[in-house]
Design a protein around this motif. Sequence first.
Motif, mmCIF file in Angstrom:
data_model
loop_
_atom_site.group_PDB
_atom_site.id
_atom_site.type_symbol
_atom_site.label_atom_id
_atom_site.label_comp_id
_atom_site.label_asym_id
_atom_site.label_seq_id
_atom_site.Cartn_x
_atom_site.Cartn_y
_atom_site.Cartn_z
ATOM 1 N N UNK A 78 0.832 -1.208 0.000
ATOM 2 C CA UNK A 78 0.000 0.000 0.000
ATOM 3 C C UNK A 78 0.867 1.258 0.000
ATOM 4 N N UNK A 79 1.935 1.265 0.776
ATOM 5 C CA UNK A 79 2.830 2.420 0.809
ATOM 6 C C UNK A 79 3.544 2.605 -0.529
ATOM 7 N N UNK A 80 3.905 1.502 -1.182
ATOM 8 C CA UNK A 80 4.514 1.592 -2.512
ATOM 9 C C UNK A 80 3.535 2.201 -3.516
ATOM 10 N N UNK A 81 2.268 1.799 -3.436
ATOM 11 C CA UNK A 81 1.261 2.363 -4.330
ATOM 12 C C UNK A 81 1.096 3.862 -4.095
ATOM 13 N N UNK A 82 1.045 4.265 -2.841
ATOM 14 C CA UNK A 82 0.929 5.692 -2.529
ATOM 15 C C UNK A 82 2.141 6.473 -3.034
ATOM 16 N N UNK A 83 3.321 5.872 -2.953
ATOM 17 C CA UNK A 83 4.529 6.523 -3.460
ATOM 18 C C UNK A 83 4.453 6.702 -4.980
ATOM 19 N N UNK A 84 3.947 5.695 -5.679
ATOM 20 C CA UNK A 84 3.796 5.795 -7.133
ATOM 21 C C UNK A 84 2.804 6.904 -7.499
ATOM 22 N N UNK A 85 1.733 7.017 -6.744
ATOM 23 C CA UNK A 85 0.750 8.077 -6.985
ATOM 24 C C UNK A 85 1.385 9.444 -6.736
ATOM 25 N N UNK A 86 2.164 9.551 -5.670
ATOM 26 C CA UNK A 86 2.818 10.803 -5.312
ATOM 27 C C UNK A 86 3.811 11.233 -6.390
ATOM 28 N N UNK A 87 4.524 10.277 -7.009
ATOM 29 C CA UNK A 87 5.515 10.605 -8.039
ATOM 30 C C UNK A 87 4.866 11.231 -9.264
ATOM 31 N N UNK A 88 3.630 10.887 -9.538
ATOM 32 C CA UNK A 88 2.924 11.449 -10.693
ATOM 33 C C UNK A 88 3.297 10.730 -11.975
ATOM 34 N N UNK A 89 2.948 11.358 -13.092
ATOM 35 C CA UNK A 89 3.201 10.744 -14.385
ATOM 36 C C UNK A 89 2.087 9.797 -14.779
ATOM 37 N N UNK A 90 2.234 9.214 -15.954
ATOM 38 C CA UNK A 90 1.209 8.301 -16.446
ATOM 39 C C UNK A 90 1.703 6.857 -16.505
#
Length: 158
Positions: A78-90
Motif C-alpha cells: 500500500x505504501x509503494x502504491x501511494x509513493x507511485x501516486x505521489x511521483x505522478x506521471x502516467x
Amino acid sequence: MSPTILTRVVDSARGVLNDYLPDVYIHSDHNRGKESGASPGYSLALHAESTTGVLVSAERCAAETGGELPEDIGREAALQLLEEIWKGGVVDSIHQSLIIFFMVMGPEDVSKVRFGSQLTDSTIETLRIIREAFGVVFKIKEENENGNSSLLLSCLGI
C-alpha cells in the motif's frame, strides 16, 4: 497457505489506503495445493486509477524463506502504491523501461510520455542501451505544473 493469511494482508493494505480514500476495493484470490502451482508463498498486487484514466501499480511478494508477517506485506504494498501516486506521471516506476522500449520500436514519428518526478536506475540503463544499440536519443524535459514535478520524454521511433 491458510486463507487467514490473505485476509491479514488485505486488511493491512486497506488500513493504510482507507486513510486517503474511503472506497478501496481489494479483490482476493486464494488457491492452495495443486491449484497454486509450485508457489510456496503469497503476494499482493495493487493498482489505482486516476480520474483521467491513468493506472499505476505496486506489488509486494513475501520471501520464499518466510519470516515476514502478512501485515507487513500488505502495508508495504500500500505504501509503494501511494509513493507511485505521489511521483505522478502516467506510467509507474516498474513499467518505465517497457514504455521506453515500445516508444523506440514505434513508427518513425515522435513518441512522448510523461513519467513521474524521477527515472529508475533500470530506466536510465535502458536509455543507455537503446542509445548504443539503436542510436536513438531521448529528449528529457523536466516540467513543473501546480507544484508537481514530472519528466516529459520524447524520441523518434525506428
